[in-house]
Enzyme design. Structure first.
Site, PDB file in Angstrom:
ATOM      1  N   ARG A 182      -8.004  11.637  -7.433  1.00 54.49           N
ATOM      2  CA  ARG A 182      -9.484  11.001  -7.083  1.00 54.49           C
ATOM      3  C   ARG A 182     -10.346  11.940  -6.624  1.00 54.49           C
ATOM      4  O   ARG A 182     -11.465  11.561  -6.891  1.00 54.49           O
ATOM      5  CB  ARG A 182      -9.116  10.215  -5.855  1.00 54.49           C
ATOM      6  CG  ARG A 182     -10.383   9.463  -5.189  1.00 54.49           C
ATOM      7  CD  ARG A 182      -9.903   8.066  -4.321  1.00 54.49           C
ATOM      8  NE  ARG A 182      -9.351   8.493  -3.208  1.00 54.49           N
ATOM      9  CZ  ARG A 182      -8.840   7.844  -2.302  1.00 54.49           C
ATOM     10  NH1 ARG A 182      -8.922   6.547  -2.469  1.00 54.49           N
ATOM     11  NH2 ARG A 182      -8.244   8.002  -1.175  1.00 54.49           N
ATOM     12  N   LYS A 236       0.796  -1.245   0.029  1.00 54.90           N
ATOM     13  CA  LYS A 236      -0.055   0.222  -0.079  1.00 54.90           C
ATOM     14  C   LYS A 236       0.817   1.428  -0.049  1.00 54.90           C
ATOM     15  O   LYS A 236       1.461   1.725   1.141  1.00 54.90           O
ATOM     16  CB  LYS A 236      -0.849  -0.036   1.143  1.00 54.90           C
ATOM     17  CG  LYS A 236      -1.891   1.034   1.158  1.00 54.90           C
ATOM     18  CD  LYS A 236      -2.764   0.885   2.512  1.00 54.90           C
ATOM     19  CE  LYS A 236      -4.003   2.123   2.364  1.00 54.90           C
ATOM     20  NZ  LYS A 236      -3.193   3.229   2.513  1.00 54.90           N
ATOM     21  N   LYS A 265      -3.645  -2.184   7.674  1.00 55.65           N
ATOM     22  CA  LYS A 265      -2.908  -1.089   8.094  1.00 55.65           C
ATOM     23  C   LYS A 265      -1.684  -1.457   8.967  1.00 55.65           C
ATOM     24  O   LYS A 265      -1.715  -2.056  10.036  1.00 55.65           O
ATOM     25  CB  LYS A 265      -3.555   0.020   8.675  1.00 55.65           C
ATOM     26  CG  LYS A 265      -4.609   0.825   7.735  1.00 55.65           C
ATOM     27  CD  LYS A 265      -3.963   1.345   6.532  1.00 55.65           C
ATOM     28  CE  LYS A 265      -3.464   2.785   6.873  1.00 55.65           C
ATOM     29  NZ  LYS A 265      -4.324   4.001   7.551  1.00 55.65           N
TER      30      LYS A 265
END
Length: 717
Positions: free
Chosen positions: A151, A130, A358
């Protein structure tokens, strides 16, 4: 519901807390996505976000359409033309533990098991790092880049096409690929624009030295560079791109107008058998196609149907998160099959076929107890934060750098603040900024003291520099820091002469300056008499000092602690002047004329030798037997010219710095990323993914013995 979050059972109390969280999180998202100026550490945001989710799960009436949990990204900035994405750019839901990740995988597998009758819907997983960067969508029409957009809110982003076209990684026209097929009539490819870590650290170091505000992290730096109104400014920033996803796809026919808000794309049905080279049945096939047509794809990717292998990938990269050339904050796990993704579907803001694990944060918040300053070996005075001990990335932080007074003021950090502390890679922990909402009343702006706390000499800040300096060459703290550096690996590499030994020698009066180190052989009995010292350790120290007398001139120059002078510049000066006497009498203009030096360094070196105390120090070393002549150029000096070498893992005979210096001293280039242009990859113990990428690209892989042979001969085995 998140088991770690306490949720009020009373609806009124829950609503009150919900109303407190919503504006804070909405403002944090706006500052993060639009202003590139985060208001809080990622870890703090995650805690509050999970609390909001838990509140809405326990009390569904709170989950309104205007809640931040229903939003993607943030509103677009009117300074850039809007662009409506043909397919929405959704966010990802997060998990923080192995148990939560496996629970998500089980839900996905269960959802597929109830899918179309007769189909084998057991999932295959794609695991990707990520990237902590800026999400971007590139729309190619007939193989030519038509639009690049951020985005934004997931539906509408900001048009940054001209800015993106300045990047070397972004092809204007797609290659035909090895299969020579036609490109799709239209394809949206999604990825992440990032600032390479080494370039980010170098940029921030330069900004600190110039007294300019630093960027909080590489993601902010990338966002700021991408959103420059003038593309020529973006062009000066070393931005890079990895592609990791696909949006709209139309294989043939007339592509719709990408700027038409009502455009409809004739998307192929992924449940039908794939035909042609660009009709993708799987995500991994899409990534393979990207590589063939010139779109950059990260090599650190795993495709597997084994759930345990997914966690092994997560576990490996959590402990090796600083190995890649880009910053990461997690692992994204996706269902590979595109037809299976249709079965699983999406929520209003996130797909059910992907999740983000995460990693533990590299930032945390803690209390700033005090701001103190340290006088370094060149006289530079650096403020540092004394914080309430806090654990970040497995390390307890008590002190964190604040760089200089300008940075303290730019960040508006005050004693008593709750501050965000960041630790990335091997970088010294630093204070990112304060949590202003928790600032105590009466907190005052901090100012640099007028005098050096170590010797009382007035501090000065040279014009054009961001740092203050103590110009007393006999400042006790300068001498301590200088002596510790003098024996370090980058200087004379004297085993046993570290910070503690340097302090002991000074405290006991056995040395008063750097040159006194070379007279310690006459003080052997005094050394042996020191508490905790033994004859063997003393003899080892003295042997290291004797060997240091013959170290190359460039290492001695580094050990003298001259401002702005590092190993590379020292080699240039030693090679140009041949010995210390010639260098010491040269003027700044002569030094500045050497390619790779320049006026700032030339003036700093000339200023050092203009001080009587410094010239006397060098003369004293010479009288004590220190070699002051440069080595003759080695026969191997140019054997690696035009070669690009990558080192990964731990080598027995070289530190990472020593390996880099060995390559560069022979005319080669030491790089941190593997590509088709890499000459060889040197692999030590516990290598990262660079070794795997070398195998994929058929780049020669060398062990340490082969690396030594290459350094000696310039020949690959």
């Amino acid at each position: 519901m998140d088991d770690d979050v306490e949720v009020p059972g009373d609806v009124a109390a829950a609503r009150e807390r919900h109303d407190e969280l919503v504006p804070v999180l909405r403002d944090a998202r706006y500052r993060y996505y639009v202003l590139s100026d985060p208001a809080m550490a990622d870890a703090e945001f995650d805690v509050r976000w999970r609390e909001l989710l838990a509140l809405e799960e326990a009390h569904p009436s709170l989950a309104t359409a205007t809640s931040p949990t229903a939003e993607v990204g943030a509103p677009v900035d009117s300074a850039f033309p809007p662009h409506r994405h043909l397919e929405p750019m959704l966010s990802l839901d997060n998990v923080f533990s192995r148990e939560d990740l496996q629970a998500w995988q089980e839900r996905a597998a269960s959802g597929l098991a109830t899918g179309r009758e007769g189909d084998d819907l057991a999932p295959t997983w794609v695991c990707e790092l990520k990237i902590d960067g800026v999400a971007i969508s590139l729309t190619y029409v007939d193989g030519v880049l038509a639009t690049a957009a951020t985005r934004g809110d997931g539906t509408t982003g900001e048009t940054v096409t001209q800015q993106v076209l300045t990047m070397d990684d972004v092809p204007y026209r797609l290659d035909a690929g090895s299969d020579g097929g036609d490109p799709p009539a239209l394809v949206e490819v999604r990825g992440e624009i990032y600032y390479p870590v080494e370039a980010f650290e170098a940029m921030n170091a330069a900004r600190v030295g110039a007294g300019e505000q630093v960027f909080a992290n590489p993601r902010n730096a990338a966002s700021g560079a991408l959103r420059q109104k003038d593309p020529s400014v973006t062009a000066t920033r070393p931005l890079s791109l990895w592609i990791h996803g696909i949006g709209a796809l139309q294989l043939a026919g007339d592509a719709p107008d990408v700027d038409d808000p009502d455009a409809v794309v004739d998307t192929p049905d992924p449940t039908e058998e794939a035909v042609g080279t660009t009709d993708f049945a799987t995500h991994s096939a899409f990534l393979d196609w990207c590589g063939r047509v010139g779109l950059p794809v990260a090599g650190e990717t795993l495709v597997t149907d084994d759930t345990d292998e997914v966690w092994d990938f997560v576990d490996h990269w959590t402990s090796h998160r600083h190995d890649p050339t880009y910053e990461i904050d997690g692992v994204v796990v996706k269902v590979d099959d595109l037809a299976q993704r249709q079965v699983l579907g999406t929520t209003s803001r996130a797909p059910r076929w992907a999740i983000a694990y995460k990693m533990p944060p590299i930032e945390a918040t803690t209390l700033l107890r005090d701001i103190e300053i340290n006088t370094g070996r060149t006289g530079r005075v650096t403020p540092f934060a004394v914080v309430e001990p806090v654990t970040v990335s497995g390390v307890t932080i008590t002190y964190a750098t604040l760089h200089n007074e300008i940075q303290v003021h730019a960040k508006d950090v005050r004693i008593g603040d709750t501050v965000s502390v960041r630790r990335a890679g091997d970088v010294i922990p630093e204070v990112v900024g304060p949590v202003l909402s928790e600032r105590p009343d009466g907190a005052e702006t901090w100012h640099m003291p007028a005098d050096c706390p170590s010797c009382g000499t007035p501090l000065v800040r040279p014009e054009g520099e961001g740092h203050h300096f103590c110009e007393n060459v006999d400042c006790p703290n300068r001498i301590l820091e200088s002596l510790s550096h003098f024996g370090g690996r980058k200087a004379l590499d004297i085993e046993g002469l570290g910070y503690k030994t340097a302090k002991l020698l000074l405290d006991e009066g056995l040395v008063a300056d750097l040159a006194d180190v070379f007279a310690l052989d006459a003080r052997r009995d005094d050394l042996v008499a020191l508490e905790g010292w033994k004859e063997k350790s003393v003899d080892n120290l003295l042997a290291g000092i004797e060997a240091a007398k013959a170290q190359p001139l460039d290492r001695l120059l580094v050990g003298l602690n001259i401002r702005h002078l590092g190993p590379t510049v020292a080699k240039l000066l030693a090679g140009a002047f041949g010995d210390m006497a010639a260098l010491a009498t040269a003027d700044a203009e002569a030094m500045s004329a050497i390619d790779g030096i320049g006026p700032v360094i030339g003036e700093a070196v000339a200023a050092f030798f203009a001080v009587d105390r410094n010239r006397a120090l060098v003369d004293k070393m010479r009288d004590l037997g220190v070699d002051m002549a440069a080595d003759e150029p080695a026969a191997t000096a140019d054997v690696l010219v035009d070669m690009s070498i990558v080192v990964t893992g731990t080598l027995e005979g070289f530190s990472r710095t020593e390996a880099k210096e060995a390559i560069e001293s022979r005319g080669g280039k030491a790089t941190s990323s593997v590509s088709g242009r890499t000459t060889a990859v040197v692999v030590g113990d516990s290598p990262g993914s660079k070794a795997d990428k070398a195998r994929d690209l058929d780049v020669p892989i060398l062990d340490e013995a082969a690396f030594t042979h290459l350094l000696d001969t310039g020949e690959l085995p």
